[in-house]
Design a protein around this motif. Structure first.
Motif, PDB file in Angstrom:
ATOM      1  N   VAL D  16       0.639  -1.177   0.017  1.00 43.02           N
ATOM      2  CA  VAL D  16       0.352   0.254  -0.429  1.00 43.02           C
ATOM      3  C   VAL D  16       1.635   1.314  -0.374  1.00 43.02           C
ATOM      4  O   VAL D  16       0.570   2.408  -0.744  1.00 43.02           O
ATOM      5  CB  VAL D  16      -1.063  -0.055   1.201  1.00 43.02           C
ATOM      6  CG1 VAL D  16      -1.668   1.498   1.323  1.00 43.02           C
ATOM      7  CG2 VAL D  16      -1.839  -0.980   1.328  1.00 43.02           C
ATOM      8  N   ARG D 169      -3.065  -1.089  10.227  1.00 41.83           N
ATOM      9  CA  ARG D 169      -3.721  -0.699   8.742  1.00 41.83           C
ATOM     10  C   ARG D 169      -3.560   0.294   8.977  1.00 41.83           C
ATOM     11  O   ARG D 169      -3.913   1.370   8.643  1.00 41.83           O
ATOM     12  CB  ARG D 169      -4.447  -1.465   8.620  1.00 41.83           C
ATOM     13  CG  ARG D 169      -5.827  -1.557   7.447  1.00 41.83           C
ATOM     14  CD  ARG D 169      -6.739  -2.556   7.201  1.00 41.83           C
ATOM     15  NE  ARG D 169      -7.720  -1.794   6.141  1.00 41.83           N
ATOM     16  CZ  ARG D 169      -7.380  -1.133   4.773  1.00 41.83           C
ATOM     17  NH1 ARG D 169      -5.890  -1.941   4.819  1.00 41.83           N
ATOM     18  NH2 ARG D 169      -8.035  -1.050   4.435  1.00 41.83           N
ATOM     19  N   VAL D 172      -0.925   2.627   8.764  1.00 44.52           N
ATOM     20  CA  VAL D 172      -0.843   3.204   7.152  1.00 44.52           C
ATOM     21  C   VAL D 172      -2.194   4.790   6.745  1.00 44.52           C
ATOM     22  O   VAL D 172      -1.709   4.910   5.884  1.00 44.52           O
ATOM     23  CB  VAL D 172      -0.950   1.859   6.083  1.00 44.52           C
ATOM     24  CG1 VAL D 172      -1.254   1.836   4.768  1.00 44.52           C
ATOM     25  CG2 VAL D 172       0.127   0.598   6.998  1.00 44.52           C
ATOM     26  N   LYS D 173      -2.625   4.180   7.223  1.00 46.84           N
ATOM     27  CA  LYS D 173      -4.181   4.963   6.914  1.00 46.84           C
ATOM     28  C   LYS D 173      -4.100   6.546   6.702  1.00 46.84           C
ATOM     29  O   LYS D 173      -3.582   7.447   6.427  1.00 46.84           O
ATOM     30  CB  LYS D 173      -5.688   5.084   7.617  1.00 46.84           C
ATOM     31  CG  LYS D 173      -6.572   5.847   7.003  1.00 46.84           C
ATOM     32  CD  LYS D 173      -7.676   5.783   7.930  1.00 46.84           C
ATOM     33  CE  LYS D 173      -8.543   6.413   8.008  1.00 46.84           C
ATOM     34  NZ  LYS D 173      -9.784   6.691   8.513  1.00 46.84           N
ATOM     35  N   VAL D 176      -1.459   7.774   4.657  1.00 41.53           N
ATOM     36  CA  VAL D 176      -1.947   7.958   3.474  1.00 41.53           C
ATOM     37  C   VAL D 176      -2.512   9.417   3.919  1.00 41.53           C
ATOM     38  O   VAL D 176      -2.281  10.311   2.587  1.00 41.53           O
ATOM     39  CB  VAL D 176      -2.894   6.990   2.752  1.00 41.53           C
ATOM     40  CG1 VAL D 176      -3.389   7.728   1.224  1.00 41.53           C
ATOM     41  CG2 VAL D 176      -2.476   5.649   2.500  1.00 41.53           C
ATOM     42  N   MET D 177      -3.473   9.239   4.257  1.00 48.10           N
ATOM     43  CA  MET D 177      -3.555  10.577   4.824  1.00 48.10           C
ATOM     44  C   MET D 177      -3.041  12.083   5.372  1.00 48.10           C
ATOM     45  O   MET D 177      -3.071  13.030   4.701  1.00 48.10           O
ATOM     46  CB  MET D 177      -5.091  10.463   5.841  1.00 48.10           C
ATOM     47  CG  MET D 177      -6.009   9.128   5.742  1.00 48.10           C
ATOM     48  SD  MET D 177      -6.926   9.872   3.803  1.00 48.10           S
ATOM     49  CE  MET D 177      -7.846  11.668   4.616  1.00 48.10           C
ATOM     50  N   ASP D 180      -1.797  13.076   1.864  1.00 47.86           N
ATOM     51  CA  ASP D 180      -2.356  14.044   1.244  1.00 47.86           C
ATOM     52  C   ASP D 180      -2.639  15.400   1.269  1.00 47.86           C
ATOM     53  O   ASP D 180      -2.718  16.413   0.886  1.00 47.86           O
ATOM     54  CB  ASP D 180      -4.369  12.939   1.311  1.00 47.86           C
ATOM     55  CG  ASP D 180      -5.081  13.087   0.067  1.00 47.86           C
ATOM     56  OD1 ASP D 180      -5.004  13.292  -0.961  1.00 47.86           O
ATOM     57  OD2 ASP D 180      -6.260  14.113   0.496  1.00 47.86           O
TER      58      ASP D 180
END
Lengths: 215, 215, 215, 215
Positions: D16, D169, D172-173, D176-177, D180
């Motif tokens: 991911v 997980r 990891v979110k 990613v955020m 972003d």
């Protein structure tokens, strides 16, 4: 389109958001009107790669699911408000796409300096007020801001983008094009001031694109 | 190349635009001259993933389809004008690629500050006037602006990019390289002023690339 | 590694340049030393998707092919110069990667403001003079500029990047990391001034990464 | 989750990072707590495409492998420190993701100007001090900086990002955020000053997202 075809198309349109890099993780959603008084929408917080036609949530125009099952997107009341107040709308998209949201964070509309903007948006992409999620505020901000604009896209301050269309696919197109022009105009302004297109030319381009373009 | 091979190659070249991220949704198009007085071009408003060799539209040099079927791109008259006025041109590409269009929105040429620009464009990438779609204005703007430049790419104010080549593939190469150098020079200028390459060096690089490079 | 394994690896490393978005169209190239007095290099002007192990061109250290066949990259004399003057070099990479080239167009070195730069480059990434392709000027610019720097990457003014390594794979790694840090430092400087890392910390990071990192 | 399932998920989560373009070459790593006093982590310097469930390294909470085999990531002591001092943490991620690291290089926190930031981070993403790799300094910088913030992400000066979560997980979110929103706020600030969201609205958004969002 029957309910099953709508579910299949709506699941596929969510993948277009992913392929177009408009969404991160579980953010963003698409909905599609089904008949006069129902719409399908993405379930809340489900990863894009696990979305199936069956996982789309059928809701009434107050934003309530019509059957037991997955919870709808937490943006469901904004979508519902739009469907109740705009009979011409068959699809709604919400994203936090990067460049459009960068404009929204400054509370700035995107000026119409590209023929592609004149074609698709018929002028600037307007920006609406800050509104909290969960009630009617976001829906009202969308509908009121879009009044008096040709644009099918609206930025919401500090938040992101909502787009509308006669169909969910048209709303997705508007979301893709909104990010595309938001990026180009952003970049252009980094090194100077992009030139405005005179209003009669904007009108001419919009008229042609809406009425002549395509098959 | 016969008509069937041209159609297959032209459909494939449209996918290169997609893979190179030069186009959004249905925007952009490629055409290829077939014989002396015909050319093939993308149909209007058809999504890239549905383009087939058969869907390419054969037109005469006035931009009119020679058979019933799909409507050609609404840029067809610009392509036709170029083919009529430039016998050396075998392919034309149009995009709204992001960085090149950002320069075009400010009505600015891209200065020659990279050896890769000297190689492919032989100097600056010029910018032409604003012109409305649908008649001969865009074609004339392309042809007149490219006169006196070595560049196979021209920016059109507030609009995007047109590129030409001896073949459609060469025009696609010019479109890819145009966006590549537009991006690099844009980024370089964000933090200062890129240095010009002296004209004799530009001439030397251009001569070598056009005459020695490749197999 | 025998000649056949080198060809296979070299073809694969060219695909890493594509996947890492370091190259556009046919620009860029990788070479790998074979034995003491030969090296393999990309053929001139061949698209990346058509590169095969067999298409790699075996050259002597003057940059001349040792057998009839495809012409080598027009950068072959730069690679040859490096192999002749740096016995420790087993691989060389050349790209016009976007952010690194943006620094090069301004004739600016990339300052060491990231631990990842200290790790891989041991300090700044230096910039060398403008040099025309085709003779020894580029090779000399690479070798002379890298003297007195730990960096395996060098920017060449108005041109792009060359990287070296003990193997072709290490040189590709340096090319990937060079673009990665060029982008991050570029972005950081857009909104202010990134902070320098004190030299003793740079030294400590470089020593650890070169001697402890990995298996 | 048993050890085997944890290994499989941890290997998948590393992919991911790659798919989300948060890592270059072998940089970055994810770890996952296993039971109370063990955690799995990426091996040092192994390319992402060669990571397998079996290659993940099981360590004790001092950061030492519990069995012979591959060496753990050189960031292992930072991860270990976090697990020892934060019993609520089940996963840790480290990246040098581009935009977040650009903020870190300037020693600047990312201000909370997006509803998506209020949702996920509950306020600004803070920045901690410069710390050298290899001992407890980085771990301490992470834990101390996150005290008094709701954010599961912390920037480290001149270095990159660490994120934590109840599971790998979730961490990891957060990674990613974090990238972003770092990108969106960066872009927004390039053309002016993004507007702050009033603290009561940040609180309301955070509360809703943490407690109502999802299934």
């Amino acid at each position: 389109m029957n309910d099953s075809a709508s579910r299949t198309e709506l699941a596929a349109l969510h993948q277009v958001l992913v392929e177009s890099a408009l969404v991160a993780w579980t953010a963003g959603n698409v909905s599609a009107r089904v008949g006069d008084d129902r719409f399908l929408i993405k379930p809340s917080g489900v990863p894009y790669e696990r979305l199936t036609p069956e996982s789309m949530v059928l809701c009434d125009l107050d934003g309530h699911p019509v059957a037991a099952g997955l919870k709808p997107s937490s943006d469901v009341f904004a979508h519902a408000y739009v469907y109740r107040h705009r009979a011409d709308v068959g699809g709604v998209v919400h994203t936090h796409s990067t460049y459009a949201t960068a404009w929204a964070a400054r509370d700035e509309a995107i000026p119409c300096v590209l023929t592609a903007m004149a074609d698709e948006f018929g002028g600037e992409i307007p920006v609406g007020p800050f509104a909290l999620i969960g009630g009617e505020d976001i829906g009202r901000a969308i509908v009121q801001t879009l009044e008096g604009h040709r644009s099918p896209a609206v930025l919401l301050r500090n938040h992101g983008v909502f787009t509308i269309g006669g169909s969910a696919r048209e709303a997705v197109k508007a979301a893709v094009m909104c990010e595309d022009v938001a990026r180009t105009v952003h970049l252009s302004r980094q090194l100077g001031e992009p030139l405005a297109i005179p209003q009669p030319d904007v009108d001419s381009l919009y008229d042609r694109y809406q009425n002549v373009y395509g098959q």
